[in-house]
Write a protein that holds these residues in place. Sequence first.
Motif, PDB file in Angstrom:
ATOM      1  N   MET A 165       0.844  -1.187   0.000  1.00  0.00           N
ATOM      2  CA  MET A 165       0.000   0.000   0.000  1.00  0.00           C
ATOM      3  C   MET A 165       0.887   1.247   0.000  1.00  0.00           C
ATOM      4  O   MET A 165       1.816   1.349   0.799  1.00  0.00           O
ATOM      5  CB  MET A 165      -0.890  -0.025   1.235  1.00  0.00           C
ATOM      6  CG  MET A 165      -1.866   1.085   1.317  1.00  0.00           C
ATOM      7  SD  MET A 165      -3.048   0.623   2.588  1.00  0.00           S
ATOM      8  CE  MET A 165      -3.999   2.040   2.721  1.00  0.00           C
ATOM      9  N   PRO A 166       0.613   2.203  -0.884  1.00  0.00           N
ATOM     10  CA  PRO A 166       1.441   3.410  -0.942  1.00  0.00           C
ATOM     11  C   PRO A 166       1.288   4.262   0.312  1.00  0.00           C
ATOM     12  O   PRO A 166       0.289   4.186   1.017  1.00  0.00           O
ATOM     13  CB  PRO A 166       0.916   4.154  -2.166  1.00  0.00           C
ATOM     14  CG  PRO A 166      -0.251   3.405  -2.679  1.00  0.00           C
ATOM     15  CD  PRO A 166      -0.412   2.168  -1.883  1.00  0.00           C
ATOM     16  N   GLU A 167       2.302   5.074   0.547  1.00  0.00           N
ATOM     17  CA  GLU A 167       2.292   5.961   1.704  1.00  0.00           C
ATOM     18  C   GLU A 167       1.209   7.024   1.556  1.00  0.00           C
ATOM     19  O   GLU A 167       0.910   7.478   0.456  1.00  0.00           O
ATOM     20  CB  GLU A 167       3.659   6.631   1.822  1.00  0.00           C
ATOM     21  CG  GLU A 167       3.770   7.537   2.995  1.00  0.00           C
ATOM     22  CD  GLU A 167       5.142   8.138   3.154  1.00  0.00           C
ATOM     23  OE1 GLU A 167       5.342   8.833   4.134  1.00  0.00           O
ATOM     24  OE2 GLU A 167       5.995   7.910   2.279  1.00  0.00           O
TER      25      GLU A 167
ATOM     26  N   SER B 266       5.448  10.688   6.087  1.00  0.00           N
ATOM     27  CA  SER B 266       6.774  10.448   6.667  1.00  0.00           C
ATOM     28  C   SER B 266       7.644  11.707   6.611  1.00  0.00           C
ATOM     29  O   SER B 266       8.469  11.931   7.498  1.00  0.00           O
ATOM     30  CB  SER B 266       7.474   9.303   5.949  1.00  0.00           C
ATOM     31  OG  SER B 266       7.707   9.635   4.597  1.00  0.00           O
ATOM     32  N   ALA B 267       7.455  12.553   5.595  1.00  0.00           N
ATOM     33  CA  ALA B 267       8.230  13.791   5.495  1.00  0.00           C
ATOM     34  C   ALA B 267       7.861  14.747   6.614  1.00  0.00           C
ATOM     35  O   ALA B 267       8.723  15.445   7.156  1.00  0.00           O
ATOM     36  CB  ALA B 267       8.011  14.445   4.139  1.00  0.00           C
TER      37      ALA B 267
END
Length: 75
Positions: A1-3, A49-50
């Motif tokens: 699954m993409p972030e 996450s950034a």
Amino acid sequence: MPEQLLSVREVAEILGTWKTSGERFPRRLIEERRITFVKIGRHVRIPASAVAELIAANTVQPITARRIATNRNAA
């Protein structure tokens, strides 16, 4: 699954800047290339996450105060 990708407004809300400066602060981070972002057409999205990395990198840990011995009776 993409972030999960967040909108600029969502990032402003997470950082607590939405009520004071709106989207200006996250947009400035993007313009100064201080945060990772994804551009999809005309939409700008920021990986969750950034945001976590930005918060971690700018978190200042408290220092423990040490009691300094002083000689108050000396004059």
